[in-house]
Write an enzyme that holds these catalytic residues in place. Structure first.
Site, PDB file in Angstrom:
ATOM      1  N   HIS A  17       0.522  -1.149   0.253  1.00  0.00           N
ATOM      2  CA  HIS A  17      -0.382  -0.116  -0.204  1.00  0.00           C
ATOM      3  C   HIS A  17       0.395   1.362  -0.094  1.00  0.00           C
ATOM      4  O   HIS A  17       2.446   1.194   0.381  1.00  0.00           O
ATOM      5  CB  HIS A  17      -0.653   0.403   1.112  1.00  0.00           C
ATOM      6  CG  HIS A  17       0.008   0.495   2.617  1.00  0.00           C
ATOM      7  ND1 HIS A  17      -0.188   1.455   3.393  1.00  0.00           N
ATOM      8  CD2 HIS A  17      -0.062  -1.066   3.499  1.00  0.00           C
ATOM      9  CE1 HIS A  17       1.109   1.724   4.170  1.00  0.00           C
ATOM     10  NE2 HIS A  17       1.218  -0.359   4.437  1.00  0.00           N
ATOM     11  N   GLY A  18       0.166   2.168  -0.271  1.00  0.00           N
ATOM     12  CA  GLY A  18       0.630   3.677  -0.300  1.00  0.00           C
ATOM     13  C   GLY A  18       1.232   4.360   0.852  1.00  0.00           C
ATOM     14  O   GLY A  18       0.556   3.949   2.523  1.00  0.00           O
ATOM     15  N   TRP A  42       0.131   6.969   9.153  1.00  0.00           N
ATOM     16  CA  TRP A  42       0.841   6.916  10.131  1.00  0.00           C
ATOM     17  C   TRP A  42       2.402   6.933   9.748  1.00  0.00           C
ATOM     18  O   TRP A  42       3.428   7.217  10.606  1.00  0.00           O
ATOM     19  CB  TRP A  42       0.339   5.478  10.838  1.00  0.00           C
ATOM     20  CG  TRP A  42      -0.198   5.996  12.579  1.00  0.00           C
ATOM     21  CD1 TRP A  42      -1.297   7.188  12.088  1.00  0.00           C
ATOM     22  CD2 TRP A  42      -0.833   5.155  13.842  1.00  0.00           C
ATOM     23  NE1 TRP A  42      -1.831   7.048  13.684  1.00  0.00           N
ATOM     24  CE2 TRP A  42      -1.598   6.558  14.346  1.00  0.00           C
ATOM     25  CE3 TRP A  42       0.098   4.478  13.712  1.00  0.00           C
ATOM     26  CZ2 TRP A  42      -2.368   6.418  15.418  1.00  0.00           C
ATOM     27  CZ3 TRP A  42      -0.305   3.882  14.814  1.00  0.00           C
ATOM     28  CH2 TRP A  42      -1.823   4.229  16.040  1.00  0.00           C
ATOM     29  N   GLU A  56      -0.887  -6.174   7.883  1.00  0.00           N
ATOM     30  CA  GLU A  56       0.313  -6.467   8.515  1.00  0.00           C
ATOM     31  C   GLU A  56       0.647  -6.705  10.057  1.00  0.00           C
ATOM     32  O   GLU A  56      -0.629  -6.963  10.950  1.00  0.00           O
ATOM     33  CB  GLU A  56       0.481  -4.849   8.474  1.00  0.00           C
ATOM     34  CG  GLU A  56       1.900  -4.128   9.433  1.00  0.00           C
ATOM     35  CD  GLU A  56       2.740  -4.598   8.442  1.00  0.00           C
ATOM     36  OE1 GLU A  56       3.108  -5.521   8.420  1.00  0.00           O
ATOM     37  OE2 GLU A  56       3.176  -3.837   7.590  1.00  0.00           O
ATOM     38  N   LYS A  73       8.916   5.875  15.543  1.00  0.00           N
ATOM     39  CA  LYS A  73       9.965   5.064  15.606  1.00  0.00           C
ATOM     40  C   LYS A  73      11.075   5.613  16.011  1.00  0.00           C
ATOM     41  O   LYS A  73      12.214   4.820  17.075  1.00  0.00           O
ATOM     42  CB  LYS A  73      10.203   4.326  14.209  1.00  0.00           C
ATOM     43  CG  LYS A  73       9.066   3.775  13.890  1.00  0.00           C
ATOM     44  CD  LYS A  73       9.012   3.356  12.754  1.00  0.00           C
ATOM     45  CE  LYS A  73       7.562   2.611  11.931  1.00  0.00           C
ATOM     46  NZ  LYS A  73       7.736   2.487  10.232  1.00  0.00           N
ATOM     47  N   ARG A 107      -6.158   1.261   4.550  1.00  0.00           N
ATOM     48  CA  ARG A 107      -4.713   1.614   3.497  1.00  0.00           C
ATOM     49  C   ARG A 107      -4.218   0.528   2.420  1.00  0.00           C
ATOM     50  O   ARG A 107      -4.643   1.228   1.179  1.00  0.00           O
ATOM     51  CB  ARG A 107      -3.803   1.797   4.927  1.00  0.00           C
ATOM     52  CG  ARG A 107      -3.108   0.294   5.353  1.00  0.00           C
ATOM     53  CD  ARG A 107      -2.254   1.352   6.284  1.00  0.00           C
ATOM     54  NE  ARG A 107      -1.030  -0.022   7.295  1.00  0.00           N
ATOM     55  CZ  ARG A 107      -1.574  -0.412   8.502  1.00  0.00           C
ATOM     56  NH1 ARG A 107      -2.833   0.021   9.331  1.00  0.00           N
ATOM     57  NH2 ARG A 107      -1.034  -1.366   9.236  1.00  0.00           N
ATOM     58  N   HIS A 155       0.959  -7.307  14.130  1.00  0.00           N
ATOM     59  CA  HIS A 155       1.028  -6.221  14.796  1.00  0.00           C
ATOM     60  C   HIS A 155       1.888  -6.164  15.170  1.00  0.00           C
ATOM     61  O   HIS A 155       2.947  -6.842  16.062  1.00  0.00           O
ATOM     62  CB  HIS A 155      -0.142  -7.135  15.652  1.00  0.00           C
ATOM     63  CG  HIS A 155      -0.632  -6.763  16.782  1.00  0.00           C
ATOM     64  ND1 HIS A 155       0.021  -5.325  17.608  1.00  0.00           N
ATOM     65  CD2 HIS A 155      -2.063  -6.598  16.802  1.00  0.00           C
ATOM     66  CE1 HIS A 155      -1.167  -5.463  18.270  1.00  0.00           C
ATOM     67  NE2 HIS A 155      -2.467  -5.605  18.267  1.00  0.00           N
ATOM     68  N   TYR A 156       2.414  -4.773  16.383  1.00  0.00           N
ATOM     69  CA  TYR A 156       4.002  -4.536  16.508  1.00  0.00           C
ATOM     70  C   TYR A 156       3.395  -4.302  18.091  1.00  0.00           C
ATOM     71  O   TYR A 156       4.681  -3.924  18.657  1.00  0.00           O
ATOM     72  CB  TYR A 156       3.491  -2.690  16.054  1.00  0.00           C
ATOM     73  CG  TYR A 156       4.585  -3.079  14.592  1.00  0.00           C
ATOM     74  CD1 TYR A 156       6.092  -3.108  14.483  1.00  0.00           C
ATOM     75  CD2 TYR A 156       4.115  -2.817  13.052  1.00  0.00           C
ATOM     76  CE1 TYR A 156       6.806  -3.791  13.442  1.00  0.00           C
ATOM     77  CE2 TYR A 156       4.955  -2.964  12.204  1.00  0.00           C
ATOM     78  CZ  TYR A 156       6.211  -3.719  12.194  1.00  0.00           C
ATOM     79  OH  TYR A 156       6.956  -3.059  11.429  1.00  0.00           O
ATOM     80  N   HIS A 201       0.627  -5.777   3.021  1.00  0.00           N
ATOM     81  CA  HIS A 201       1.549  -4.283   4.022  1.00  0.00           C
ATOM     82  C   HIS A 201       3.084  -5.305   3.494  1.00  0.00           C
ATOM     83  O   HIS A 201       3.393  -5.817   3.584  1.00  0.00           O
ATOM     84  CB  HIS A 201       0.844  -4.803   4.806  1.00  0.00           C
ATOM     85  CG  HIS A 201      -0.677  -3.795   5.166  1.00  0.00           C
ATOM     86  ND1 HIS A 201      -1.469  -2.695   5.393  1.00  0.00           N
ATOM     87  CD2 HIS A 201      -1.469  -5.032   4.615  1.00  0.00           C
ATOM     88  CE1 HIS A 201      -2.531  -3.174   5.941  1.00  0.00           C
ATOM     89  NE2 HIS A 201      -2.659  -4.159   5.308  1.00  0.00           N
ATOM     90  N   CYS A 211       2.181   1.396  12.931  1.00  0.00           N
ATOM     91  CA  CYS A 211       1.418   1.476  12.922  1.00  0.00           C
ATOM     92  C   CYS A 211       0.349  -0.416  12.649  1.00  0.00           C
ATOM     93  O   CYS A 211      -0.406  -0.652  13.833  1.00  0.00           O
ATOM     94  CB  CYS A 211       0.873   1.850  11.543  1.00  0.00           C
ATOM     95  SG  CYS A 211      -1.291   1.690  11.025  1.00  0.00           S
ATOM     96  N   GLY A 212       0.756  -1.714  11.921  1.00  0.00           N
ATOM     97  CA  GLY A 212       0.582  -2.810  12.516  1.00  0.00           C
ATOM     98  C   GLY A 212      -1.209  -2.390  12.275  1.00  0.00           C
ATOM     99  O   GLY A 212      -1.404  -2.445  11.534  1.00  0.00           O
TER     100      GLY A 212
END
Length: 255
Positions: A13-14, A18, A92, A103, A65, A94-95, A189, A25-26
Site C-alpha cells: 500500500h501507499g 501513520w 500487517e 519510531k 490503507r 501486529h507491533y 503490507h 502502525c500494525g
C-alpha cells in the site's frame, strides 16, 4: 522465459497517515495520507497501466490503507467489477506495545539496534500490547476485525508468526486461483508481503533482515508449473527508484 506458467502481481500500500508521522502502525486501521493516495494513483496504478495489466481477482487485507490502494488501482484499470477478497491473514504484523509510538522516539529510548531488531528480525517480538495502550480498544473493537476468533487475535507478532498466518492463506486461497488460470493481484503490507516473498524465494532468516519492500511500486513474481519461482522479482520501476524507496523503508526516520 519458456518455463513461466503463472505470474502474480503484488503491491504494498501507499504511504499511510501513520507512515507519514513515522509511527508504528500494525493493526491500527489508519487511511492513506494525501501522498499515499497520490502514490496509489501515480505510482501503483500508473505502472500497472503502462504494462497493460489485467486481473480476474484481487486479494487484500482487512485494513483500510490496503483497501484504499486497491480501490484506486482497480478504478484506474477499469476493473471495479472483479471479485475482491479481504483476508485478515494478509493484515500487517501486529507491533504490540510499539503501536502508536514514534519510531525515532522508541530508538532514542530503547536504542536504535533494539528497535531495528523488533522491526526486522525473524522471531524477536516487541512487548505485547496492553489495554493501557491508547489504541488497544480501537484495534480490538474495529468492526473490520470482529470476525477474527479470539485465539487468533494477536497482541504482538514477529515476521515468523505473521508468516504462520500469511503462508497458509497463500497456499489455500491464492494459489488455487492462480492454478485455475486467474490473473491475480495481491495488495497488502510490508511485513505480510515480506513473509510471502521469504517463503516463495526461500530467503534465510538472517538475510530477510536486510530485505525491504518499497511502498506503492508493484512487483511481479513468475512461477513454473509447480508454483516454484522463476527468475527474480520484477519491480515495475527503474532500479534507482526501487533502491531509494527501499532505503526509505529501512530507515528509522530522522532525529
Amino acid at each position: 522465459m519458456s518455463n513461466v506458467k503463472y505470474s502474480v502481481t503484488f503491491v504494498r500500500h501507499g504511504e499511510s497517515e501513520w507512515n507519514k508521522m513515522n509511527l508504528f502502525c500494525g493493526w491500527h486501521d489508519v487511511g492513506l495520507s494525501e501522498e499515499g493516495e497520490w502514490d496509489a494513483l501515480e505510482v501503483s496504478a500508473a505502472a500497472l497501466k503502462r504494462e497493460n495489466m489485467l486481473y480476474d481477482i484481487a486479494f487484500t487485507s482487512c485494513l483500510r490503507r490496503a483497501n484504499q490502494t486497491l480501490e484506486v488501482i482497480l478504478k484506474e484499470l477499469n476493473l471495479t467489477g472483479i471479485p475482491v477478497r479481504q483476508l485478515w491473514r494478509l493484515n500487517e504484523r501486529h507491533y504490540g506495545a510499539l503501536t502508536g509510538f514514534n519510531k525515532r522516539q522508541m530508538a532514542d529510548i530503547y536504542g536504535e539496534e533494539q528497535v531495528q531488531v523488533w522491526r526486522r528480525s525473524f522471531n524477536i517480538p516487541p512487548p505485547a500490547i496492553e489495554p493501557t495502550n491508547p489504541y488497544y480498544h480501537a484495534i480490538k473493537n474495529n468492526p473490520r476485525l470482529r470476525h477474527i476468533n479470539e485465539q487468533d487475535f494477536p497482541t504482538t507478532e514477529t515476521l515468523e508468526t505473521t508468516m504462520e498466518r500469511v503462508v497458509p492463506e497463500w497456499t489455500d486461497s491464492i494459489i488455487p486461483e492462480v492454478r485455475a488460470g486467474k490473473r491475480v493481484l495481491v495488495v497488502a503490507h510490508g511485513t505480510s508481503l515480506r513473509g510471502l516473498v521469504k517463503h516463495i524465494q526461500g530467503i534465510s532468516d538472517a538475510d530477510i533482515m536486510k530485505f525491504n519492500l518499497p511502498n506503492s511500486i508493484p512487483f511481479i513474481i513468475d512461477f513454473d508449473e509447480s508454483m516454484k519461482m522463476v527468475g527474480n522479482i520484477r519491480f515495475l520501476a527503474n532500479d534507482d527508484t526501487v533502491l531509494k524507496a527501499m532505503e526509505k523503508v529501512a530507515s528509522i526516520g530522522g532525529k
